[in-house]
Write a protein that holds these residues in place. Structure first.
Motif, PDB file in Angstrom:
ATOM      1  N   GLU A 111      10.777   7.421   1.433  1.00  0.00           N
ATOM      2  CA  GLU A 111      11.077   8.779   0.994  1.00  0.00           C
ATOM      3  C   GLU A 111       9.881   9.723   1.039  1.00  0.00           C
ATOM      4  N   TRP A 112       8.661   9.182   1.122  1.00  0.00           N
ATOM      5  CA  TRP A 112       7.472  10.030   1.121  1.00  0.00           C
ATOM      6  C   TRP A 112       7.488  10.920   2.355  1.00  0.00           C
ATOM      7  N   ARG A 113       7.117  12.173   2.176  1.00  0.00           N
ATOM      8  CA  ARG A 113       7.144  13.152   3.260  1.00  0.00           C
ATOM      9  C   ARG A 113       6.401  12.641   4.495  1.00  0.00           C
ATOM     10  N   ASN A 114       7.000  12.863   5.652  1.00  0.00           N
ATOM     11  CA  ASN A 114       6.422  12.499   6.948  1.00  0.00           C
ATOM     12  C   ASN A 114       6.258  10.989   7.128  1.00  0.00           C
ATOM     13  N   SER A 115       7.127  10.210   6.484  1.00  0.00           N
ATOM     14  CA  SER A 115       7.059   8.753   6.612  1.00  0.00           C
ATOM     15  C   SER A 115       8.181   8.241   7.504  1.00  0.00           C
ATOM     16  N   THR A 116       7.853   7.209   8.289  1.00  0.00           N
ATOM     17  CA  THR A 116       8.826   6.564   9.162  1.00  0.00           C
ATOM     18  C   THR A 116       8.739   5.065   8.956  1.00  0.00           C
ATOM     19  N   THR A 171       0.834  -1.201   0.000  1.00  0.00           N
ATOM     20  CA  THR A 171       0.000   0.000   0.000  1.00  0.00           C
ATOM     21  C   THR A 171       0.866   1.246   0.000  1.00  0.00           C
ATOM     22  N   TYR A 172       1.957   1.230   0.759  1.00  0.00           N
ATOM     23  CA  TYR A 172       2.880   2.371   0.738  1.00  0.00           C
ATOM     24  C   TYR A 172       3.380   2.633  -0.683  1.00  0.00           C
ATOM     25  N   GLU A 173       3.787   1.590  -1.380  1.00  0.00           N
ATOM     26  CA  GLU A 173       4.328   1.781  -2.731  1.00  0.00           C
ATOM     27  C   GLU A 173       3.265   2.277  -3.702  1.00  0.00           C
ATOM     28  N   ILE A 174       2.016   1.810  -3.545  1.00  0.00           N
ATOM     29  CA  ILE A 174       0.919   2.310  -4.384  1.00  0.00           C
ATOM     30  C   ILE A 174       0.692   3.795  -4.100  1.00  0.00           C
ATOM     31  N   PHE A 175       0.655   4.151  -2.826  1.00  0.00           N
ATOM     32  CA  PHE A 175       0.377   5.537  -2.448  1.00  0.00           C
ATOM     33  C   PHE A 175       1.507   6.483  -2.847  1.00  0.00           C
ATOM     34  N   VAL A 176       2.759   6.058  -2.621  1.00  0.00           N
ATOM     35  CA  VAL A 176       3.877   6.956  -2.898  1.00  0.00           C
ATOM     36  C   VAL A 176       4.069   7.166  -4.402  1.00  0.00           C
ATOM     37  N   THR A 189      -5.152  15.413  -1.453  1.00  0.00           N
ATOM     38  CA  THR A 189      -3.725  15.463  -1.756  1.00  0.00           C
ATOM     39  C   THR A 189      -2.919  16.014  -0.592  1.00  0.00           C
ATOM     40  N   ASP A 190      -3.290  17.182  -0.101  1.00  0.00           N
ATOM     41  CA  ASP A 190      -2.572  17.760   1.041  1.00  0.00           C
ATOM     42  C   ASP A 190      -2.710  16.878   2.280  1.00  0.00           C
ATOM     43  N   LEU A 191      -3.896  16.304   2.463  1.00  0.00           N
ATOM     44  CA  LEU A 191      -4.124  15.453   3.624  1.00  0.00           C
ATOM     45  C   LEU A 191      -3.198  14.248   3.611  1.00  0.00           C
ATOM     46  N   MET A 192      -3.145  13.555   2.479  1.00  0.00           N
ATOM     47  CA  MET A 192      -2.343  12.337   2.388  1.00  0.00           C
ATOM     48  C   MET A 192      -0.848  12.640   2.467  1.00  0.00           C
ATOM     49  N   TYR A 229       1.558   7.692  -6.287  1.00  0.00           N
ATOM     50  CA  TYR A 229       0.442   8.532  -6.739  1.00  0.00           C
ATOM     51  C   TYR A 229       0.352   9.877  -6.016  1.00  0.00           C
ATOM     52  N   TRP A 230       0.283   9.858  -4.687  1.00  0.00           N
ATOM     53  CA  TRP A 230      -0.075  11.066  -3.961  1.00  0.00           C
ATOM     54  C   TRP A 230       0.929  12.212  -4.055  1.00  0.00           C
ATOM     55  N   PRO A 231       2.238  11.983  -4.047  1.00  0.00           N
ATOM     56  CA  PRO A 231       3.139  13.132  -4.173  1.00  0.00           C
ATOM     57  C   PRO A 231       2.988  13.890  -5.489  1.00  0.00           C
ATOM     58  N   LYS A 232       2.437  13.236  -6.511  1.00  0.00           N
ATOM     59  CA  LYS A 232       2.243  13.885  -7.815  1.00  0.00           C
ATOM     60  C   LYS A 232       0.773  14.155  -8.113  1.00  0.00           C
ATOM     61  N   ALA A 233      -0.091  13.947  -7.142  1.00  0.00           N
ATOM     62  CA  ALA A 233      -1.532  14.077  -7.364  1.00  0.00           C
ATOM     63  C   ALA A 233      -1.944  15.530  -7.533  1.00  0.00           C
ATOM     64  N   ASP A 234      -3.115  15.729  -8.104  1.00  0.00           N
ATOM     65  CA  ASP A 234      -3.670  17.053  -8.348  1.00  0.00           C
ATOM     66  C   ASP A 234      -3.789  17.813  -7.031  1.00  0.00           C
ATOM     67  N   PRO A 235      -3.115  18.968  -6.907  1.00  0.00           N
ATOM     68  CA  PRO A 235      -3.193  19.729  -5.654  1.00  0.00           C
ATOM     69  C   PRO A 235      -4.588  20.266  -5.368  1.00  0.00           C
ATOM     70  N   ALA A 236      -5.448  20.287  -6.385  1.00  0.00           N
ATOM     71  CA  ALA A 236      -6.819  20.741  -6.168  1.00  0.00           C
ATOM     72  C   ALA A 236      -7.660  19.686  -5.461  1.00  0.00           C
TER      73      ALA A 236
END
Length: 201
Positions: free
Chosen positions: A101-106, A64-69, A82-85, A71-78
């Motif tokens: 590497e995704w922001r705020n990830s540990t 799930t992390y790999e699917i999300f990373v 996007t900001d939430l994720m 998509y979301w860092p490049k997702a439509d800012p509108a």
């Protein structure tokens, strides 16, 4: 004590695999990916947005992390998600990743059950397990899930990974808030409430 909340989309026959697209997760020859959008509606989106507003962090398995990373860092800012994720704190459970590497990830270290127990004991708000079926089932087996937030969509796909697969620990659930959208999706919040009772008619 922080709570662990499993939040996921399901078909009517309990499949959680690849709701988002045909190529999202073709593991084991799954050919029904992308089943959610054709049966989705605005009420589901509003409910899920409300759920996410409650969460302080997400807990993700590797897939799930790999699917999300991807998509979301490049997702439509509108897109309000996007900001939430991207901004939410993410904890990633993986035996193979060496960094995230995704922001705020540990990246959680050591045994995942021990790591999640430490998270539950730490300061902060609820943590959502999003998708991540293998991880969710591991946490269920060890009694670490406090609540389920599920959307159950009016479609049957017949095969695929199920959240409540064979071997799931029998559990009694207390309905907190359950409704049905105009499109026929059941939107349910259920609290874990011990072991099931048994009786006869």
């Amino acid at each position: 004590m922080r709570e662990i909340i499993v939040c996921t989309f399901l078909t009517l026959d309990g499949v959680m695999q690849a709701p988002g697209g045909p190529d999202e997760d073709p593991e084991s020859g799954f050919e029904q990916g992308g089943w959610q959008k054709p049966v989705d509606d605005e009420e589901v989106g509003a409910a899920v947005a409300g759920w996410y507003a409650d969460f302080d962090a997400m807990l993700l398995g590797r897939k799930t992390y790999e699917i999300f990373v991807s998509y979301w860092p490049k997702a439509d800012p509108a897109d309000p998600f996007t900001d939430l994720m991207n901004g939410m704190r993410k904890y990633v459970a993986s035996r193979t990743l060496t960094s995230v590497e995704w922001r705020n990830s540990t990246l959680l270290e050591g045994d995942v059950v021990d790591a999640v127990r430490e998270l539950k004991a730490s300061e902060g708000g609820p943590i959502s397990v999003v998708g991540s079926g293998d991880l969710a089932r591991t946490l269920m087996r060890h009694g670490l899930v406090d609540e389920y937030r599920l959307t159950i969509h009016p479609v049957i796909v017949g095969t695929g990974k199920r959240l409540f697969a064979d071997g799931t620990v029998p559990t009694r659930l207390e309905p907190v808030n359950v409704s049905t959208t105009k499109g026929g999706t059941v939107v349910g919040v259920y609290r874990v409430n011990g072991e099931p009772d048994h009786d006869s008619y």
